[in-house]
Design an enzyme around this catalytic site. Structure first.
Site, PDB file in Angstrom:
ATOM      1  CG  ASP A  13      -3.407   5.123   1.792  1.00 10.99           C
ATOM      2  OD1 ASP A  13      -4.507   5.303   2.333  1.00 10.99           O
ATOM      3  OD2 ASP A  13      -2.390   5.793   2.045  1.00 10.99           O
ATOM      4  CE  LYS A  16      -6.677  -1.091   5.189  1.00 11.51           C
ATOM      5  NZ  LYS A  16      -5.621  -0.292   4.571  1.00 11.51           N
ATOM      6  N   GLY A  40      -9.505   5.904   5.331  1.00 15.17           N
ATOM      7  CA  GLY A  40     -10.340   6.399   4.238  1.00 15.17           C
ATOM      8  C   GLY A  40     -10.575   5.243   3.289  1.00 15.17           C
ATOM      9  CG  HIS A  41     -11.456   1.677   4.551  1.00 17.53           C
ATOM     10  ND1 HIS A  41     -11.740   0.779   5.534  1.00 17.53           N
ATOM     11  CD2 HIS A  41     -10.143   1.960   4.692  1.00 17.53           C
ATOM     12  CE1 HIS A  41     -10.652   0.530   6.236  1.00 17.53           C
ATOM     13  NE2 HIS A  41      -9.675   1.243   5.745  1.00 17.53           N
ATOM     14  CD  GLN A 214      -5.113   3.574  10.326  1.00 14.12           C
ATOM     15  OE1 GLN A 214      -5.266   2.859  11.301  1.00 14.12           O
ATOM     16  NE2 GLN A 214      -6.038   4.404   9.922  1.00 14.12           N
TER      17      GLN A 214
END
Ligand code: IMP
Length: 413
Positions: A13, A16, A40-41, A214
């Protein structure tokens, strides 16, 4: 030839998605090599906000996205994500899927719940751990296996028996088989030798972005075990999960948030459970992009960041969400740990030790001036520059600074 790695330097988080999206202006291919839809990007651009779990964030602009063999692919999540991108009116990214990538199947998610793993680790409940467990136990199903109907049937039957024997539960075998058949019919052209495609792109002189999911501290081997994910989240995941040597990389960018967050269980030395943590959560919108869970928040930890630099060999750092700190009278940063009255010069591998360390803080003055419109390093308030200076004492220069969520809210130094 240019391979560029973008790696989370903390507990995931870090932002990225935004950095990868920015760099993808000059990239030809974007590769995911680890994890699965636990990621979750988030990308904000002219089409709106895209929350990507499997499609590489860099693929929205570079045109070619690759899910290499280290990724665990949930075909249902991928389908949904592609439809959502289409619904937003985005050009379709060209997607290549590794024939060697293992699948996440409905019984993996059931297994994660029923075994208690989801609760104990605080996982994202996406079936990640059980899918990788099946892979290392050498009985997983890979994307390339989907063309073999008998093999798929045999494997699902065996999984149904295992689930029944272990937990007395069933999953929808027929529905799963039908779903997989449909996925294969619609996607077989995309499935192939991604290692060969990435290597060919590099050899043709193209720019390839390797998009880590991650963060370093969630790495299965080098992270805060057992409160980690089940894949290699560091730069070494590129060898492990894409079959490409790190010697092919020209830049290894570590992405670090200007403060620290963690979701799920596990030690977090600089956590601020009180007012400061709540302030950071509210200002930074610190809720999981995959699960919506509130993230635990705290001060930046330079002991952990130094460790992360050492493990990955970062050539530069991208510092994100610096704008979130605006208005704090004092900013604390952890420069050392103490344990049992002594200073500790390493990042501990034991959860008991990491849980017991006391952070030693340096306190720096904050600033009031809004920085979202700033586009040059010199335009930042002196206090913000000083804060970056302290971060650079880890021995790696900060080359990019995120000053807002938008795609252009970034300073290139
Ligand atoms: P899993 O990857 O779902 O098995 O979860 C294992 C641990 O990694 C949990 O603490 C999760 O909260 C954490 N985790 C997994 N993916 C992400 C991510 O993309 N960002 C932050 N934490 C994550």
């Amino acid at each position: 030839m240019a391979g560029i790695a973008v790696i989370g330097a903390q507990w995931g988080d870090e932002g990225k998605g935004k950095i990868v999206h920015f760099l993808s202006r000059d990239a030809d291919m974007a590769v995911r090599f680890n994890g699965g839809p636990n990621a979750g990007h988030t990308v904000q651009d002219m089409y709106g906000t895209a929350r990507l779990h499997l499609v590489p964030a860099g693929a929205l602009r570079s045109g070619v996205g690759v899910l290499a063999h280290g990724v665990v692919v949930d075909p249902w999540v991928l389908d949904l994500e592609l439809s959502e991108l289409e619904r937003q009116g985005r050009p379709k990214p060209k997607l290549l899927l590794s024939e060697r990538a293992h699948l996440i199947l409905p019984y993996h998610k059931l297994h994660e719940e029923l075994s208690g793993e989801a609760k104990k680790i605080g996982t994202t409940r996406r079936g990640i751990g059980p899918a990788y467990q099946e892979k290392t136990a050498r009985r997983g199903l890979r994307l390339g296996d989907l063309g073999d109907i008998d093999l798929v049937h045999e494997r699902l039957e065996a999984a149904a028996t295992e689930l029944r024997d272990s937990f007395g539960e069933d999953f929808d075998l027929k529905g799963t088989e039908d779903g997989l058949r449909k996925f294969w019919e619609e996607n077989r052209e995309r499935v192939g030798d991604t290692q060969g495609s990435i290597l060919a792109a590099l050899e043709e002189g193209k720019t390839v972005l390797f998009e880590g999911a991650q963060g370093t501290l969630l790495d299965l081997d080098l992270g805060t075990y057992p409160y980690v994910t089940s894949s290699t989240t560091t730069v070494h995941g590129i060898g492990w999960g894409a079959g490409i040597s790190v010697a092919r990389l020209s830049r290894v960018i570590g992405v670090a948030k200007a403060y620290a967050t963690r979701v799920g269980e596990g030690p977090f030395p600089t956590e601020e459970p009180g007012e400061v943590g709540e302030w950071l959560r509210a200002r930074g919108g610190e809720y999981g992009a995959t699960t919506g869970r509130p993230r635990r928040c705290g001060w930046l930890d330079l002991v952990a960041l130094r460790y992360s630099c050492r493990v990955n060999g970062f050539t530069e750092l991208a510092l994100t969400k610096l704008d979130v700190l605006v208005g704090l009278p004092k900013i604390k940063v952890c420069t050392a740990y103490r344990l049992g009255g002594h200073s500790l010069d390493r990042f501990p591998s034991s959860k008991a030790e990491l849980g017991a360390v006391e952070p030693v803080y340096e306190s720096l003055p904050g600033w009031e001036k809004d920085i979202r419109g700033v586009r040059s390093y010199d335009g930042l308030p002196k206090e913000a520059q000083d804060y970056i200076g302290v971060i650079e004492e880890v021995g790696v220069p900060v080359s990019l600074v995120g000053v807002g969520p938008g795609e252009d809210e970034i300073i290139v130094r």
